[in-house]
Scaffold this motif. Structure first.
Motif, short mmCIF file in Angstrom:
data_model
loop_
_atom_site.label_atom_id
_atom_site.label_comp_id
_atom_site.label_asym_id
_atom_site.label_seq_id
_atom_site.Cartn_x
_atom_site.Cartn_y
_atom_site.Cartn_z
N THR A 7 2.90 11.96 -0.77
CA THR A 7 1.53 11.23 -0.76
C THR A 7 1.34 10.06 0.07
OG1 THR A 7 1.33 12.12 -3.10
CG2 THR A 7 -0.18 10.23 -2.35
N PHE A 8 0.31 10.08 0.66
CA PHE A 8 -0.06 8.89 1.66
C PHE A 8 -1.32 8.03 0.86
CE2 PHE A 8 2.12 11.49 4.51
CZ PHE A 8 2.87 10.82 5.09
N GLU A 9 -0.71 7.02 0.31
CA GLU A 9 -1.73 5.92 -0.31
C GLU A 9 -2.86 5.58 0.44
OE1 GLU A 9 0.13 2.62 -2.45
OE2 GLU A 9 0.42 3.79 -4.22
N ASP A 10 -2.66 5.17 1.73
CA ASP A 10 -3.98 4.82 2.68
C ASP A 10 -5.01 5.76 2.67
OD1 ASP A 10 -2.30 6.33 4.17
OD2 ASP A 10 -2.89 5.52 5.81
N VAL A 11 -4.84 7.09 2.64
CA VAL A 11 -5.87 8.10 2.74
C VAL A 11 -5.81 8.83 1.60
CG1 VAL A 11 -5.90 8.27 5.28
CG2 VAL A 11 -4.31 9.68 3.90
N GLY A 12 -5.10 8.59 0.38
CA GLY A 12 -5.20 9.57 -0.91
C GLY A 12 -4.88 11.16 -0.70
N VAL A 13 -3.89 11.30 0.05
CA VAL A 13 -3.69 12.74 0.42
C VAL A 13 -2.31 13.11 -0.01
CG1 VAL A 13 -3.53 14.48 2.02
CG2 VAL A 13 -5.29 12.98 2.30
N THR A 14 -2.16 14.28 -0.48
CA THR A 14 -0.74 14.66 -1.02
C THR A 14 -0.74 15.95 -0.50
OG1 THR A 14 -0.84 13.50 -3.05
CG2 THR A 14 0.83 15.36 -2.83
N ILE A 15 0.54 16.27 0.40
CA ILE A 15 0.79 17.47 0.83
C ILE A 15 2.22 18.02 0.70
CG2 ILE A 15 1.52 16.33 2.93
CD1 ILE A 15 0.35 18.45 4.69
#
Length: 95
Positions: A7-15
């Motif tokens: 999860t990247f907190e800056d863009v709110g995306v989990t992959i």
């Protein structure tokens, strides 16, 4: 093959990605804000904070460890161009 959920907190995306993938590669896939210069672990530009799941990353190489010390990187920070995911769930925040 093991998978990791990042999860990247800056863009709110989990992959979900295969183990062995470097954080910088994942960042490029999702459009996260990790900035980089050399991609070789020498410049320190891609310093990234590991919010949680640091145990699910490979150990820093001798070169990465040296660069982290030179940049006085706080605990749980890694170079995104060097850090490989091993599995589990990892949350990162570009700085």
């Amino acid at each position: 093959m093991p998978k990791a959920k990042v999860t990247f907190e800056d863009v709110g995306v989990t992959i979900t990605v295969p183990a062995g993938t470097r954080l910088i590669e994942i960042s490029e896939l999702v459009g996260a804000g990790i900035v980089y210069g050399c991609r070789e672990g020498e410049c320190g530009t891609c310093l990234t904070r590991i919010i949680s799941g640091h145990a699910y990353l490979d150990q820093p190489s001798v070169l990465e460890d040296q660069v982290l010390k030179e940049h006085l990187a706080p605990r749980h920070h890694r170079l995104a161009c060097q850090a490989q995911v091993l599995g589990g769930e990892i949350v990162v925040k570009p700085i």
